[in-house]
Design a protein around this motif. Sequence first.
Motif, short mmCIF file in Angstrom:
data_model
loop_
_atom_site.label_atom_id
_atom_site.label_comp_id
_atom_site.label_asym_id
_atom_site.label_seq_id
_atom_site.Cartn_x
_atom_site.Cartn_y
_atom_site.Cartn_z
N GLU A 1 0.83 -1.21 0.00
CA GLU A 1 0.00 0.00 0.00
C GLU A 1 0.87 1.26 0.00
O GLU A 1 1.98 1.26 0.52
CB GLU A 1 -0.91 0.01 1.23
CG GLU A 1 -1.93 -1.10 1.26
CD GLU A 1 -2.95 -0.99 0.16
OE1 GLU A 1 -3.35 0.13 -0.20
OE2 GLU A 1 -3.34 -2.04 -0.38
N LYS A 2 0.32 2.34 -0.55
CA LYS A 2 1.06 3.58 -0.72
C LYS A 2 1.60 4.13 0.61
O LYS A 2 2.77 4.51 0.70
CB LYS A 2 0.18 4.62 -1.41
CG LYS A 2 0.92 5.90 -1.73
CD LYS A 2 0.04 6.87 -2.47
CE LYS A 2 0.82 8.13 -2.78
NZ LYS A 2 0.05 9.07 -3.59
N GLY B 1 5.97 -8.20 -1.14
CA GLY B 1 4.83 -7.46 -1.66
C GLY B 1 5.13 -6.17 -2.40
O GLY B 1 4.21 -5.40 -2.67
N LEU B 2 6.40 -5.92 -2.72
CA LEU B 2 6.71 -4.70 -3.47
C LEU B 2 6.39 -4.90 -4.95
O LEU B 2 6.61 -5.97 -5.51
CB LEU B 2 8.19 -4.34 -3.33
CG LEU B 2 8.66 -3.92 -1.95
CD1 LEU B 2 10.17 -3.73 -1.95
CD2 LEU B 2 7.97 -2.65 -1.50
N SER B 3 5.90 -3.84 -5.57
CA SER B 3 5.65 -3.90 -7.01
C SER B 3 6.94 -3.58 -7.75
O SER B 3 7.92 -3.08 -7.16
CB SER B 3 4.57 -2.88 -7.39
OG SER B 3 5.08 -1.56 -7.24
N THR B 4 6.96 -3.82 -9.04
CA THR B 4 8.12 -3.49 -9.86
C THR B 4 8.43 -2.00 -9.76
O THR B 4 9.59 -1.60 -9.62
CB THR B 4 7.86 -3.88 -11.33
OG1 THR B 4 7.59 -5.28 -11.38
CG2 THR B 4 9.06 -3.57 -12.20
N THR B 5 7.41 -1.17 -9.79
CA THR B 5 7.59 0.27 -9.67
C THR B 5 8.22 0.64 -8.34
O THR B 5 9.09 1.51 -8.27
CB THR B 5 6.23 0.99 -9.85
OG1 THR B 5 5.69 0.63 -11.12
CG2 THR B 5 6.38 2.49 -9.76
N GLN B 6 7.78 0.00 -7.28
CA GLN B 6 8.33 0.28 -5.95
C GLN B 6 9.80 -0.15 -5.86
O GLN B 6 10.62 0.57 -5.30
CB GLN B 6 7.48 -0.38 -4.87
CG GLN B 6 6.12 0.26 -4.73
CD GLN B 6 5.16 -0.52 -3.87
OE1 GLN B 6 5.26 -1.74 -3.74
NE2 GLN B 6 4.22 0.18 -3.26
N TYR B 7 10.13 -1.31 -6.43
CA TYR B 7 11.53 -1.74 -6.45
C TYR B 7 12.38 -0.72 -7.19
O TYR B 7 13.46 -0.36 -6.76
CB TYR B 7 11.68 -3.11 -7.12
CG TYR B 7 11.45 -4.28 -6.20
CD1 TYR B 7 12.29 -4.52 -5.12
CD2 TYR B 7 10.41 -5.17 -6.43
CE1 TYR B 7 12.10 -5.61 -4.28
CE2 TYR B 7 10.21 -6.26 -5.60
CZ TYR B 7 11.05 -6.47 -4.53
OH TYR B 7 10.85 -7.54 -3.70
#
Length: 58
Positions: free
Chosen positions: A2-3, A30-36
Amino acid sequence: MEKDDFIKLKLKFAQADVAGKIAIYTETPGLSTTQYKELLRMYPMERLNELETALAKL
């Protein structure tokens, strides 16, 4: 992730030493590709080999 949780994680990442950054990057589920990618932009590029080594061990 979550953000709001990611914003907290980014702050923790920014304040961590390199070993802490590696631990957060490799152990946070649970990290998204964008978050990574966002975390990677905050990682010191001159120490990228250490992160690559840690990722290779996974």
